[in-house]
Write an enzyme that holds these catalytic residues in place. Structure first.
Site, PDB file in Angstrom:
ATOM      1  N   LYS A   7       0.852  -1.194   0.000  1.00 49.11           N
ATOM      2  CA  LYS A   7       0.000   0.000   0.000  1.00 49.11           C
ATOM      3  C   LYS A   7       0.886   1.241   0.000  1.00 49.11           C
ATOM      4  CE  LYS A   7      -4.346   0.398   2.273  1.00 49.11           C
ATOM      5  NZ  LYS A   7      -5.036   0.188   3.549  1.00 49.11           N
TER       6      LYS A   7
HETATM    7  C1  E4P Z   1      -8.201   1.292   3.268  1.00 45.06           C
HETATM    8  O1  E4P Z   1      -7.528   0.362   2.875  1.00 45.06           O
HETATM    9  C2  E4P Z   1      -8.104   1.886   4.607  1.00 45.06           C
HETATM   10  O2  E4P Z   1      -7.443   1.004   5.470  1.00 45.06           O
HETATM   11  C3  E4P Z   1      -9.423   2.147   5.252  1.00 45.06           C
HETATM   12  O3  E4P Z   1     -10.517   1.764   4.481  1.00 45.06           O
HETATM   13  C4  E4P Z   1      -9.504   3.489   5.921  1.00 45.06           C
HETATM   14  O4  E4P Z   1     -10.780   3.695   6.405  1.00 45.06           O
HETATM   15  P1  E4P Z   1     -11.167   4.717   7.572  1.00 45.06           P
HETATM   16  O5  E4P Z   1     -11.590   5.983   6.940  1.00 45.06           O
HETATM   17  O6  E4P Z   1     -12.316   4.026   8.272  1.00 45.06           O
HETATM   18  O7  E4P Z   1      -9.952   4.856   8.451  1.00 45.06           O
END
Ligand code: E4P
Length: 224
Positions: free
Chosen positions: A85
């Site tokens: 990522k």
């Molecule tokens: C995506 O891969 C992120 O880990 C995640 O969806 C972030 O979401 P949040 O806005 O609930 O932190």
């Protein structure tokens, strides 16, 4: 549309993997920071990997291109199927370009607009994560942006995969599937909420009560 679990919590992964409904897990530094601080990062990732047996996105914490590439190469040494990522910043795009040349899959994260998604695609991203909830939080239409992205990906025949991320409720899952997202990565509480319905629980209670009554009256009739 496939479902991934958005967590770094082993108990949640174990429980949901058992249901057979998820094909992967996405983590991020904030999710990892919620877990036991005595367990080191690599160990936690490998424990998650053992439980998942499918896609696992692991996020880098460097913000320079060289650092991101170094971290990515280290992570794929831990387990070669890792997806890395990478944040949607210019240095991230350069890192994605390099990693894609090396055949290392990437998931470009923190994407909030169609133009960011287009840039991530052209840099060579394997996955692109559109953050629905965080867009909604600031008064934007997260699903609207996801719809635009999916429509363009169809028209242009792009092969990068779209992940609906930052999911806050079951409606986000439905609308992501309707938009044509390839994956929705869902937090544990939302996923469990999405498979429950009070009518199912009440219906089962009635079935079991009726069957119990039937057995009791059958036993009584056999005694007569
Ligand atoms: C995506 O891969 C992120 O880990 C995640 O969806 C972030 O979401 P949040 O806005 O609930 O932190």
């Amino acid at each position: 549309m496939e479902l991934y679990l958005d967590t770094a919590n082993l108990e949640q992964i174990k429980e949901v993997a058992e249901l057979g409904i998820i094909r992967g897990v996405t983590t991020n530094p904030s999710l990892l920071a919620k877990e036991d601080p005595t367990v080191d990062f690599k160990q936690r990732i490998l424990e998650i990997h053992k439980l998942v047996g499918g896609h696992l996105s692991v996020e880098v914490i460097s913000t320079d291109k060289e650092g991101m590439i170094r971290e990515a190469e280290e992570i794929v040494e831990w387990f070669p199927e890792a997806t890395i990522k990478i944040p949607m910043i210019p240095q991230g795009l350069s890192a994605v370009k390099e990693l894609s040349k090396k055949g290392i899959p990437t998931n470009v994260t923190l994407v909030f607009s169609v133009t960011q998604a287009l840039a991530a695609h052209h840099a060579g991203a394997t996955y692109i994560s559109i953050f629905l909830g965080r867009l909604d939080d600031i008064g934007y239409d997260g699903i609207g942006i996801l719809n635009d992205v999916c429509e363009i990906w169809d028209v242009q025949n792009y092969d990068s995969l779209i992940i609906a991320a930052s999911i806050r409720n079951p409606l986000h899952i439905i609308e992501s599937a309707r938009a044509g997202a390839d994956i929705a990565t869902v937090p544990y509480n939302v996923l469990m909420q999405s498979i429950k319905n009070p009518l199912t629980e009440r219906g089962l209670e009635i079935f079991l009560r009726d069957y119990d009554n039937y057995l009791t009256s059958r036993q009584k009739s056999m005694l007569i």
